[in-house]
Design an enzyme around this catalytic site. Sequence first.
Site: not given
Ligand SMILES: [Mg+2]
Length: 379
Positions: A180, A208, A234, A260, A283, A310
Site C-alpha cells: 500500500k 496500491d 493500482e 475494484e 470484483d 479484486h
Molecule cells: Mg486495491
Amino acid sequence: MKVATRAPSTVTRVRCALYRVPLKEPVSDAKVTTGRQRPLGDVDVVVAHVATADGLEGLGFSYSKRAGGPALFAHAKQIAPLLVGEDALDTGRIWEKLLWAAASVGRQGVAVQSLAAFDVALHDRKAKLAGISLAKLLGSHRDAVRCYDTTVGFLSAKLETVIAASERSLARGMGGIKLKVGGEPREDVARVAAVRKALGGDVAIMVDANQAWDRAAAKRIGRRLEEYELTWIEEPLDAYDVKGHAALRNALDTPIATGEMLSSATDLRRLLEADAVDVIQPDAVRIGGITPYRRVSDLADELGVTVAPHFATQLHVHLAAGQPREGWVEWFDWLDPLFEERVELRDGKVVVPDRPGLGLTVSPRAGEWLLSAADLPES
Ligand SMILES: [Mg+2]
C-alpha cells in the site's frame, strides 16, 4: 385433479444469511490515512443458498467492507422470493429479472451486489449439476492462476514487518506481493525501495494508492517509482477519473491498474473504451456476479487488457482460469473463517480446485459470526 410437474432444476427454496467476519487485526490503507475511512476490522458477508427440486444446492456470496452489509442482506431478502419457481439453469434471464425488479434504486451498488450472491449460487449449482468445477463450466484455460499477497503490505504495518511477512508469503508459494502507498510520498518511495532491495529484482511487486493522489501527484510519484519495475500501480487516482487514468497511462511506463471500486459492468466498460488501463480489476461481487463479470473480462481480453480481479480469491480463481490471457488473483484469507476449504498455493499460483462448483462449504464455525438469516419462502 391436475398435478403440477416441477422440472428438477426448479428453485424451491432460498436461504440468505448475514455474517460479520472479524479480521485478525484492523488494517489501514490510504483511504484511512487520508481520513476518508476508519481502519477495517471486519467484513460483512451475505451467503446465499439456492435449493432446487432435484436436491442440489448452489452457494454464493456477496460482501461489504465497513457500512452496507445489512443493506445487502435486506435487499437480498426482498428479491429472493423472485427466484422461487424459476429454472435455476436460466442464469442470464434470472439476472435480468432480479436487476429490473429493483431498477428504481439503480443498476449498480447495493442493488447488483445483493443479486450477485444469487448469480454466483446459480452458477455454483450449475457446475455441481455437471459434476465439474466452476472454472471448467466457464471454459478453463489453466489449472492454476498467478497470485499475489495483499495482506502483507498495509500502511498500518511497519517496514520490517512488511519485509518479513513478504518473505514468508513468497516462501509458502505466493507469486508476488502488494504494497500500500498513498501516505507521505518520500516515505512511500523509501518503503518500495527497501522492499525491492530486500526481495530482489525478480519478485513481482505491485503498489496500491487506494485513490489517494490527484493527477499531478500520481504523475510525479509514479515517475519516481519507475525504477523499481513494479508490476503495476493500482488506483493512483479517483476510481471514476477515466481521463486521468488514460493520461497517466500515457505518461508512465509502469502499467496502470484500477477498477475494484466500480460497481457495474458499465463503469468498467468506460475505462476499457477509453484505453485508460493496462490492468482491469473487476470484483465480480461488486458488479453483480459472474454474469456481468464475464462481459467485462471478455471485452478486456478482446482489447488486450490484463484482468486481475479484486479480492474473493475463492471465487475469482475460477473466473481468472476462464480468461485466455493469464492475469492475477489477489490472495486474501479474510473470508476463510466462513468456509471449510482453504485456497491451495503452488509455485506462485493459486490452484483451481477440482471439486464441483466453487468447491466451498460453509463451516459449522461460521455460526459464531452469524448476525441474521432468512428462509424464503417462509415456512
Ligand atoms: Mg486495491
